[in-house]
Design a protein around this motif. Structure first.
Motif, short mmCIF file in Angstrom:
data_model
loop_
_atom_site.label_atom_id
_atom_site.label_comp_id
_atom_site.label_asym_id
_atom_site.label_seq_id
_atom_site.Cartn_x
_atom_site.Cartn_y
_atom_site.Cartn_z
N LEU A 168 -2.24 77.62 -42.34
CA LEU A 168 -2.24 76.53 -43.32
C LEU A 168 -2.64 77.05 -44.69
CD1 LEU A 168 -3.83 73.57 -41.32
CD2 LEU A 168 -1.46 73.82 -42.00
N ASN A 169 -3.56 78.00 -44.71
CA ASN A 169 -4.00 78.57 -45.99
C ASN A 169 -2.87 79.36 -46.64
OD1 ASN A 169 -5.99 79.11 -48.00
ND2 ASN A 169 -6.22 81.17 -47.17
N GLU A 170 -2.10 80.09 -45.84
CA GLU A 170 -0.94 80.82 -46.38
C GLU A 170 0.08 79.85 -46.95
OE1 GLU A 170 -0.47 84.08 -46.80
OE2 GLU A 170 -2.54 84.33 -46.11
N LEU A 171 0.29 78.73 -46.26
CA LEU A 171 1.23 77.72 -46.74
C LEU A 171 0.73 77.12 -48.05
CD1 LEU A 171 3.77 76.05 -46.28
CD2 LEU A 171 2.40 74.47 -44.90
N ARG A 172 -0.58 76.91 -48.16
CA ARG A 172 -1.16 76.40 -49.40
C ARG A 172 -0.88 77.34 -50.56
NH1 ARG A 172 -5.75 77.19 -52.37
NH2 ARG A 172 -6.37 78.87 -50.97
N LYS A 173 -1.03 78.63 -50.33
CA LYS A 173 -0.78 79.61 -51.38
C LYS A 173 0.68 79.63 -51.80
CE LYS A 173 -4.55 82.74 -50.03
NZ LYS A 173 -4.89 84.08 -49.51
N LEU A 174 1.59 79.47 -50.82
CA LEU A 174 3.01 79.43 -51.15
C LEU A 174 3.33 78.22 -52.01
CD1 LEU A 174 4.61 80.46 -47.73
CD2 LEU A 174 4.63 81.79 -49.86
N CYS A 175 2.71 77.08 -51.69
CA CYS A 175 2.94 75.86 -52.49
C CYS A 175 2.44 76.05 -53.92
CB CYS A 175 2.22 74.67 -51.85
SG CYS A 175 2.93 74.16 -50.27
N ILE A 176 1.31 76.74 -54.08
CA ILE A 176 0.78 76.99 -55.42
C ILE A 176 1.75 77.86 -56.22
CG2 ILE A 176 -1.06 78.15 -56.70
CD1 ILE A 176 -2.96 77.33 -54.42
N LYS A 177 2.32 78.88 -55.56
CA LYS A 177 3.27 79.77 -56.25
C LYS A 177 4.50 79.01 -56.72
CE LYS A 177 2.08 84.22 -54.15
NZ LYS A 177 2.56 85.33 -53.30
N GLN A 178 4.98 78.04 -55.87
CA GLN A 178 6.15 77.26 -56.25
C GLN A 178 5.84 76.35 -57.43
OE1 GLN A 178 8.09 75.23 -53.05
NE2 GLN A 178 8.17 77.03 -51.72
N GLU A 179 4.63 75.78 -57.45
CA GLU A 179 4.27 74.85 -58.53
C GLU A 179 3.98 75.59 -59.82
OE1 GLU A 179 1.10 72.31 -57.36
OE2 GLU A 179 2.33 71.14 -55.98
N GLN A 180 3.39 76.80 -59.72
CA GLN A 180 3.02 77.57 -60.91
C GLN A 180 3.45 79.02 -60.72
OE1 GLN A 180 -1.06 77.00 -62.03
NE2 GLN A 180 -0.99 74.80 -61.71
N PRO A 181 4.76 79.33 -60.90
CA PRO A 181 5.27 80.68 -60.71
C PRO A 181 4.48 81.67 -61.57
CG PRO A 181 7.07 79.15 -61.04
CD PRO A 181 5.81 78.40 -61.34
N GLY A 182 4.14 82.82 -60.98
CA GLY A 182 3.42 83.85 -61.70
C GLY A 182 1.92 83.66 -61.70
#
Length: 464
Positions: A29-43
């Motif tokens: 779930l934590n990995e999925l959270r990080k992926l969502c953050i990357k999609q919302e704020q690329p870079g």
């Protein structure tokens, strides 16, 4: 998940899933959270990502609907930034716990939209009844059943009770689930055949909640059946005391629990969280409760907490409440015992009531004393002073000063003078239940008179 519109994932441990398995999967779930953050704020470096506050989420996401427990709502209201954002929400839905009237008043005054009380257990697919709050009163109904749902309030014989009479709440209809996974015994105990419809396959769920129908057809939640206790023969609903405590304008949260001391003496303890900036003490709360409750329902202890202990799901953890520390209930100004005899009697009271400091103006029953503890005091005075001291004296002279004078007169009539050096040591410092029973049997007439006095006190309190 993002493509199908899922923007939040929650994890529940209390649904029968193995706890270790749930915890092991939190890394995913934590990995999925990080992926969502990357999609919302690329870079954006996820390690440096700043977690948004609830106030920021409500503002930045233009939130229109909010659902949470009363415990969470209390925290939102207490936070100034979050409270400022609540007026923008169209619909606030509160559920998962009893909805305190004080919190309902706060939310209705803050919110610019609807505030609803939502009730229903997981076993009936979460929500079963709803009630929009327009005019918060002393108690908040859980409302009427939603579509395809039926509410029954039944007695111990599975018969419907009249309006206004408490009973156990049962839920029927399309929302009732099949039962507990691989727990047939628990399923059979809680999911019963519905005798009120023609469908032979229909079932009702036994909630364990105490409720009653109001005159307008709505349902009022009264507490848990398993929160009913008995003290000295009186049946007490803890939820009723909690509801009255929460009606006080300075109380944020309140829980009442049964406390059983080492002396096998059952007493009530109230745990209170005070609203920010409020000044509150046991004297005020005790007086507040005595306006509406008989004396046996007024807690003996009041414990003030910074916050309630909570379980992972946010609900109050009653098992983690601290033991109440014995303390003097300062209903009067403290006046130290003014003689050796008064000091002896004060020590006896202190040992029986587990209160360290007893003053001349203190009343035995206002300090939490009752018929059984009074018997213990009588027993100790008789044995220590070797005088004929009756239970009736406890009720006619309940103040320490009056009791001291009463005993002095008894000593005088017996041609005795109190001498601390000649006091008979008390042989049984822990009077157990079986010894108390012997004392009761030996004082049949006095106990009967005592019961009449108690009933008179109860009626006087109720008539105020």
């Amino acid at each position: 998940l993002k493509e199908i519109g899922v923007n939040e994932i929650g994890c529940l441990i209390d649904y029968g899933v193995n706890t270790d398995a749930v915890l092991d999967h939190l890394t995913y779930l934590n990995e999925l959270r990080k992926l969502c953050i990357k999609q919302e704020q690329p870079g954006q470096n996820t390690g440096n990502f700043k977690q948004q506050t609830i106030a920021e989420i409500l503002s930045n996401k233009d939130v229109t609907h909010l659902q949470c427990t009363p415990s969470m709502a209390n925290m939102l209201v207490a936070d100034a930034e979050t409270s400022d954002q609540l007026h923008k929400i169209n619909h606030i839905m509160i559920g998962g716990e009893a909805f305190p009237a004080g919190l309902a008043q706060s939310l209705c005054s803050i919110s610019g939209g609807r505030v609803s009380n939502m009730y229903g257990p997981t076993e009936t697919t979460i929500w079963s009844t709803t009630q929009d709050i327009t005019d918060p009163a002393s108690s908040i109904p859980i409302g009427r059943p939603i579509c395809n749902t039926h509410i029954y309030i039944l007695d111990t014989f599975m018969q419907p009770v009249p309006t206004g009479v408490p009973g156990e709440l049962y839920i029927g209809g399309a929302g009732v689930t099949r039962g507990y996974h691989k727990q047939a015994g628990m399923t059979d105990e809680r999911f019963l055949h519905n005798p009120f419809v023609d469908d032979p396959d229909a079932r009702i769920y036994r909630t364990g909640d105490l409720a009653k129908f109001l005159d307008d057809g709505t349902v009022e939640y009264l507490g848990r059946i398993d929160q009913q206790i008995k003290i000295r023969g009186y049946r007490i609903e803890l939820g009723e005391i909690e509801a009255l405590l929460q009606q006080h304008e300075h109380v944020a949260e309140a829980v009442v629990a049964l406390y059983e001391s080492a002396e096998e003496d059952k007493r009530l303890a109230a745990y209170v969280v005070v609203k920010n900036g409020s000044d509150l003490d046991a004297i005020v709360l005790r007086s507040h409760l005595q306006k509406d409750l008989p004396q046996f329902m007024v807690p003996d202890y009041f414990v003030f907490l910074e916050e309630m202990p909570r379980m992972p799901n946010g609900k109050i953890n009653r098992n983690a409440l601290p033991d109440p520390l014995p303390d003097r209930i300062a209903l009067t100004d403290f006046v130290a015992p003014d003689s050796a005899l008064a000091s002896l009697i004060a020590d006896i009271w202190s040992n029986v009531l587990e209160i360290p400091q007893i003053g001349m103006n203190d009343n035995f029953f206002n300090l939490g004393g009752h018929s059984l503890t009074a018997i213990q005091v009588v027993h100790r005075i008789r044995q220590t002073l070797e005088i004929d001291f009756s239970l009736h004296n406890m009720f006619t002279a309940p103040n320490l000063s009056d009791m001291t004078e009463k005993i002095e007169r008894i000593l005088h009539k017996s041609n005795k003078v109190y001498d601390s050096s000649n006091v008979v040591p008390y042989k049984n410092p822990r009077l157990r239940a079986e010894n108390i029973l012997k004392q009761v049997i030996a004082m049949t007439e006095e106990v009967a008179e005592n019961m009449l006095v108690e009933q008179k006190q109860i009626k006087e309190n109720q008539s105020r």
